[in-house]
Design a protein around this motif. Structure first.
Motif, mmCIF file in Angstrom:
data_model
loop_
_atom_site.group_PDB
_atom_site.id
_atom_site.type_symbol
_atom_site.label_atom_id
_atom_site.label_comp_id
_atom_site.label_asym_id
_atom_site.label_seq_id
_atom_site.Cartn_x
_atom_site.Cartn_y
_atom_site.Cartn_z
ATOM 1 N N LYS A 2 40.319 40.478 41.761
ATOM 2 C CA LYS A 2 40.056 39.210 42.605
ATOM 3 C C LYS A 2 39.648 38.028 41.839
ATOM 4 O O LYS A 2 38.441 38.213 40.973
ATOM 5 N N THR A 18 42.819 34.872 44.691
ATOM 6 C CA THR A 18 44.148 35.696 44.202
ATOM 7 C C THR A 18 43.710 36.828 43.536
ATOM 8 O O THR A 18 42.711 37.143 43.096
ATOM 9 N N ASP A 19 45.125 37.444 43.183
ATOM 10 C CA ASP A 19 44.750 38.707 42.354
ATOM 11 C C ASP A 19 45.343 38.354 40.772
ATOM 12 O O ASP A 19 46.492 37.536 40.699
ATOM 13 N N LEU A 20 44.557 39.013 39.941
ATOM 14 C CA LEU A 20 44.955 38.667 38.540
ATOM 15 C C LEU A 20 45.237 40.099 37.918
ATOM 16 O O LEU A 20 44.409 41.040 38.234
ATOM 17 N N ASP A 21 45.702 40.171 36.953
ATOM 18 C CA ASP A 21 45.623 41.357 36.077
ATOM 19 C C ASP A 21 44.364 41.689 35.405
ATOM 20 O O ASP A 21 43.481 40.928 35.092
ATOM 21 N N ASP A 22 43.936 43.041 35.622
ATOM 22 C CA ASP A 22 42.785 43.438 34.604
ATOM 23 C C ASP A 22 42.731 42.937 33.314
ATOM 24 O O ASP A 22 43.796 43.301 32.710
ATOM 25 N N PRO A 23 41.474 42.431 32.714
ATOM 26 C CA PRO A 23 41.622 41.885 31.350
ATOM 27 C C PRO A 23 41.617 42.911 30.332
ATOM 28 O O PRO A 23 41.515 42.750 29.229
ATOM 29 N N GLY A 24 41.291 44.120 30.624
ATOM 30 C CA GLY A 24 41.663 45.263 29.924
ATOM 31 C C GLY A 24 40.125 45.650 28.970
ATOM 32 O O GLY A 24 39.231 45.562 29.329
ATOM 33 N N ARG A 115 35.117 35.493 39.807
ATOM 34 C CA ARG A 115 36.148 36.675 39.414
ATOM 35 C C ARG A 115 35.147 37.861 39.193
ATOM 36 O O ARG A 115 33.950 37.842 39.229
#
Length: 335
Positions: A2, A18-24, A115
């Motif tokens: 989030k 909003t939803d974002l991709d996990d940064p890894g 975030r």
């Protein structure tokens, strides 16, 4: 994960969860931080309200606190599980001021900390004070460090000094606490008698309602036996600077931090020359300053004053509360 993003041209109703991709995984010299809290500052308000015309999709918030989940190759300053807090100027590590804009500041020129997870260079964080919650630690980045630099780094605060703190926002309340922690006498101002009672409970030795006493600079001179305040934490700007100059002692220090009353105005230059005072503008501080501040907090025993707590999904409401001016100390969001 989030995250909150702000849509151009800005405004509290333009903040969207909003939803974002996990940064890894973190790369060389980087750390992965699971964030849990942020705190609101005037600078964040300028961005969120649209006054600074934020880039479309910018993740706001300059302050971030959380826990290290992973470290990249070559990282030596942090380990998994460490509690950390962000820095306002990640590119300013130590020494005299080296930046004059916000192009590298999280939440403004680059994405900030509203975030759940961030990967950043290890120099973008310091350790948080031992025993502090994430919400408490999140107040250090901007407000706490600004007060510390004003009084200690630039002002050379010492026991027995008199400090005049204007208002009861985050920087000013931190200034009161730091000054008392270091053995100084404190005079505080506010337009609210209720807030003045609260700041007295924090240790302020004298309080002044600046709405009831428009010549509060002269009152400070009387309270100090005609000597004046050694240091003034000036957050008002042109609307209050004249009285601050009246209040400061000969050869004293005025830390010009805020512009709550405007960005330009008249300055009583003859009086300033007579006082031979140093008016010094500042914007937060370096990573090294923050490390010194954290060590002082661990020994000093103070904790930040938190006014209200919100969630990541109610960040707009947090800013509306800030804009109302009803807060005393810091407003935080935690998740």
């Amino acid at each position: 994960m989030k995250a909150v993003k702000i849509a151009a041209p800005g405004g509290f109703d333009k903040l969207t969860l909003t939803d974002l991709d996990d940064p890894g995984k973190p790369g060389k010299g980087e750390i992965r931080v699971r964030l849990h809290a942020t705190s609101l500052n005037f600078h964040d308000l300028i961005v969120a309200s649209g006054q600074s015309k934020p880039e479309d999709g910018r993740i706001p918030m300059s302050d971030g606190a959380g826990m290290v989940e992973a470290v990249g190759e070559g990282v030596t300053g942090f380990s998994e599980g460490d509690h950390v807090v962000s820095t306002f100027f990640p590119q300013w590590l130590a020494g005299p001021p080296r930046v004059s804009d916000f192009s590298g500041t999280p939440g403004d020129g680059i994405d900030g900390y509203a975030r759940e997870v961030v990967i950043a260079p290890e120099t973008s964080f310091t350790h948080a004070p031992a025993g502090w919650s994430h919400a408490e630690a999140a107040t250090i980045t901007t407000a706490g460090l600004t007060a510390w630099r004003a009084l200690v780094v630039d002002g050379g605060l010492k026991a027995g000094d008199t400090v005049l703190a204007l208002g009861t926002g985050g920087v000013s309340i931190y200034a009161v606490q730091i000054a008392k922690m270091m053995g100084a006498e404190v005079i505080a101002t506010s337009s609210s008698n209720e807030k003045l009672e609260r700041v007295k409970a924090l240790g302020a030795d004298h309080v002044i309602n600046y709405k009831e006493d428009e010549k509060w600079g002269s009152t400070v001179m009387k309270l100090t036996g005609g000597r004046g305040a050694d240091q003034v934490v000036e957050v008002g700007g042109p609307g209050t600077l004249g009285q601050s100059i009246r209040a400061v002692r000969v050869g004293g220090h005025i830390a010009l931090i805020g512009v709550l009353t405007g960005v330009s105005g008249d300055v009583p230059t003859a009086l300033l020359m007579q006082k031979q005072a140093r008016v010094e503008g500042l914007i937060v501080g370096s990573r090294s300053d923050q490390e010194d501040f954290v060590r002082a907090l661990e020994k000093g025993g103070i904790k930040p004053v938190i006014d209200e707590r919100f969630g990541l999904d109610t960040l707009g409401d947090a800013f509306r509360h800030q804009q109302s001016g009803a807060h005393f100390g810091k407003i935080v969001a935690e998740w």
